[in-house]
Scaffold this motif. Structure first.
Motif, mmCIF file in Angstrom:
data_model
loop_
_atom_site.group_PDB
_atom_site.id
_atom_site.type_symbol
_atom_site.label_atom_id
_atom_site.label_comp_id
_atom_site.label_asym_id
_atom_site.label_seq_id
_atom_site.Cartn_x
_atom_site.Cartn_y
_atom_site.Cartn_z
ATOM 1 N N ARG A 1 1.529 7.931 -0.469
ATOM 2 C CA ARG A 1 1.433 8.935 -1.522
ATOM 3 C C ARG A 1 2.501 10.001 -1.302
ATOM 4 O O ARG A 1 2.250 11.038 -0.707
ATOM 5 C CB ARG A 1 0.033 9.523 -1.542
ATOM 6 C CG ARG A 1 -1.013 8.495 -1.973
ATOM 7 C CD ARG A 1 -2.399 8.939 -1.657
ATOM 8 N NE ARG A 1 -2.588 10.353 -1.832
ATOM 9 C CZ ARG A 1 -2.855 10.948 -2.989
ATOM 10 N NH1 ARG A 1 -2.980 10.236 -4.072
ATOM 11 N NH2 ARG A 1 -3.030 12.235 -3.050
ATOM 12 N N SER B 1 -9.122 4.493 1.375
ATOM 13 C CA SER B 1 -9.223 4.917 2.766
ATOM 14 C C SER B 1 -8.868 6.396 2.897
ATOM 15 O O SER B 1 -7.787 6.812 2.480
ATOM 16 C CB SER B 1 -8.277 4.088 3.624
ATOM 17 O OG SER B 1 -7.994 4.774 4.809
ATOM 18 N N PRO B 2 -9.770 7.213 3.457
ATOM 19 C CA PRO B 2 -9.430 8.636 3.630
ATOM 20 C C PRO B 2 -8.202 8.831 4.508
ATOM 21 O O PRO B 2 -7.449 9.786 4.307
ATOM 22 C CB PRO B 2 -10.674 9.215 4.321
ATOM 23 C CG PRO B 2 -11.772 8.272 4.010
ATOM 24 C CD PRO B 2 -11.145 6.921 3.890
ATOM 25 N N LYS C 1 0.857 -1.183 0.000
ATOM 26 C CA LYS C 1 0.000 0.000 0.000
ATOM 27 C C LYS C 1 0.893 1.232 0.000
ATOM 28 O O LYS C 1 1.126 1.847 1.034
ATOM 29 C CB LYS C 1 -0.899 0.026 1.244
ATOM 30 C CG LYS C 1 -1.943 -1.066 1.252
ATOM 31 C CD LYS C 1 -2.693 -1.084 2.563
ATOM 32 C CE LYS C 1 -3.693 -2.228 2.587
ATOM 33 N NZ LYS C 1 -4.095 -2.588 3.935
ATOM 34 N N PHE D 1 -5.323 8.151 2.191
ATOM 35 C CA PHE D 1 -5.261 9.109 1.096
ATOM 36 C C PHE D 1 -4.941 10.518 1.575
ATOM 37 O O PHE D 1 -4.149 11.232 0.971
ATOM 38 C CB PHE D 1 -6.600 9.095 0.359
ATOM 39 C CG PHE D 1 -6.583 9.807 -0.960
ATOM 40 C CD1 PHE D 1 -6.038 9.211 -2.075
ATOM 41 C CD2 PHE D 1 -7.117 11.083 -1.083
ATOM 42 C CE1 PHE D 1 -6.019 9.857 -3.295
ATOM 43 C CE2 PHE D 1 -7.105 11.733 -2.299
ATOM 44 C CZ PHE D 1 -6.550 11.121 -3.402
#
Lengths: 276, 271
Positions: free
Chosen positions: B49, B147-148, B46, B151
């Motif tokens: 970012r 998923s907030p 995962k 993210f």
């Protein structure tokens, strides 16, 4: 039209609600909702403001947890599974929100590409092609570099549909697709839904209070009032229904909000007193 | 009558304590989920970012430099003036450099940095996420199986945990320079001698304890800002309320965290 498509010759249940109850705090909003949705059908959930139809939709996509009951989607009860399993189901569903809910900091293209970038290992060039295709499907070809703030209300909704379509979902949810749009733009969105239905044989669930739009796109309808199902049936069955509550909703009869004449007078005088 | 009032008071205090503990629990949950996506997630397929984290770091860190420099320069100058007031009576003006360097790097550097960052970024986190909540963008992320926390929150955590210590080092330097202005003008220092005196009076542990605190401040500010954003109710007015709450609660919790860590360092023998 069901007979024309081989996959649909045997209707398959995609979503199945069993005695679904949802509460906000002490207040119960949905009092035991129960119905099935077949593969490839368009089901419209009709209801007035405060009927609980939006809560029902939010529960169907797992944004609200039911207080009891089951929501079976493709054989899994989404009220009882882990977050990871729920995410797996969500990858195969799409949702178009009332206001579009596009990410304001990203271009339209980036919005549509987001699920693909997050969930697939596709090359950038492939994603580029796919997002152009999706935008073309909703009639927004050439808008990939616009920011959401530069789009009109109807275009925002189309872009939101393109994003919902990005992962080629089996089930598509719409929250008030024609709310806040003028009749012509709203009719455009209705036709878009009809086109998607014809082209992809998706299972589509629409929450709305717009009667014209509902009768145009629906195969079957569920009428919800005060958290209960009032009626369920095909558009024909609904049109012919003699149930008073159904008739009232379909014939747009206003709610008698005061009991007798005396009460009405009292309300009037109070209003005068308050506003001068 | 009196007994009733006492009972009511007790139950109110009880409810307040329960609410506060629940809030701290929610902060800890959000913090640990963000930590999972920052430190564990990347090894489980995962990826973090990083691009978003970098742009957050730019916003939180680099863009804060001008205002932070100005404030901490003045704070250093004020510290020099205040300590000179007492030290001049003792004829120990040469200790001004030491006083400024120690109080900046042990306490005021991290704290002032945190307060500036709360005002610029903690409030912005709450406003940004709160607006996204109101416009259903957070729901849209959830429905897209994104998923907030992964993210939105995790990149902010990483950016803050890296940038706050950096800003703190910068703040310490600017504070010492502020003190130097007084030292050179009023206390017979040359700039070189003032800076040398500052460096000589600092141990590594003085700077390190300040930096550890600043990392904790970064975690606290991010957790509060994001939690307030995520728990925004409907409506634009709620976004404003969430932003205000984020600032007030962050300041309170940063001071509490400061106290706790200063206490820990003191009793560990670093005091």
């Amino acid at each position: 039209m069901d007979r024309e498509h081989p996959n649909l010759s045997e209707p398959r249940v995609v979503i199945s609600l069993r005695d679904l109850r949802v509460s906000y705090g002490e207040r119960e909003i949905l009092h035991g909702i129960q119905f099935d949705v077949m593969a490839g059908e368009t089901l419209v959930i009709l209801g007035g403001s405060g009927s609980g139809k939006s809560t029902l939709l939010r529960t169907l996509v797992g944004l609200e947890k039911p207080s009891s009951g089951q929501i079976w989607i493709n054989g899994q009860d989404i009220a009882a599974i882990s977050n990871d399993e729920l995410y797996e189901i969500r990858k195969k569903t799409g949702m178009s929100f009332q206001g579009g809910a596009l990410f304001g900091s990203m271009t339209v293209g980036e919005n549509v590409a987001l699920p693909l970038r997050e969930h697939t290992k596709l090359e950038d060039s492939t994603i580029e092609i796919m997002l152009r295709l999706k935008l073309e499907q909703v009639g927004l070809a050439g808008f990939e570099y616009h920011m959401p703030s530069q789009l009109s209300g109807g275009m925002k909704k189309r872009a939101a549909v393109a994003r919902a379509l990005a992962m080629d979902p089996e089930i598509l949810f719409f929250d008030e697709p024609s709310a806040g749009l003028d009749p012509i733009i709203a009719a455009g969105i209705d036709h878009l839904i009809l086109e998607l239905k014809k082209a992809f044989h998706m299972t589509i669930i629409v929450v709305t209070h717009e009667l014209a739009s509902a009768f145009l796109i629906a195969d079957r309808m569920v009428l919800i009032d005060k958290g209960n199902i009032v009626a369920i049936g095909t558009t024909e069955e609904m049109r012919r229904s003699v149930q008073p509550r159904v008739r009232q909703f379909l014939d747009r009869v206003p709610e008698p909000d005061v009991e007798g004449e005396l009460d009405y007078l009292q309300t009037l005088t109070e209003q005068y007193r308050r506003h001068g | 009558m009196v007994a009733e009032n006492v009972m009511e008071l007790v139950s109110q205090i009880g409810a307040g304590v329960t609410d506060s503990l629940a809030y701290l629990g929610a902060l800890a949950t959000l913090g640990s989920r963000a930590a999972y996506y920052t430190f564990v997630g990347p090894f489980q397929g995962k990826p973090l970012r990083l691009q978003s984290a970098a742009s957050q770091a730019m916003e939180v860190g680099v863009r804060a430099l001008p205002i932070l420099s100005l404030i901490t320069f003045f704070i250093g100058l004020i510290l020099a003036l205040q300590s000179a007031y007492e030290l001049s009576k003792l004829g120990a003006m040469n200790l001004v450099a030491k006083a400024v360097a120690l109080s900046m790097s042990r306490e005021l550097g991290p704290l002032i940095t945190a307060i500036v960052v709360i005002g610029r970024s903690g409030s912005a986190f709450a406003a940004e996420i709160g607006t996204m909540k109101v416009t259903e963008e957070i729901d849209a992320l959830e429905v897209m199986a994104i998923s907030p926390v992964h993210f939105l929150v995790a990149p902010k955590f990483l950016a803050m945990m890296v940038m706050l210590p950096c800003l703190t080092i910068w703040a310490n330097t600017m504070g010492i320079l502020g003190g130097a202005l007084f030292g050179v003008a009023q206390a017979d220092f040359t700039l070189g001698r003032y800076i040398q005196a500052s460096i000589e009076s600092l141990y590594v542990r003085d700077i390190l304890s300040g930096l550890i605190k600043s990392v904790m401040f970064g975690v606290t500010i991010t957790a509060v800002g994001c939690l307030e954003g995520l728990s925004t109710g409907g409506g634009a007015e709620q976004v404003g309320r969430a932003t205000t709450r984020a600032v007030v609660i962050s300041i309170l919790l940063v001071v509490v965290v400061d106290l706790v860590f200063t206490g820990i360092f003191f009793f560990l023998g670093n005091g």
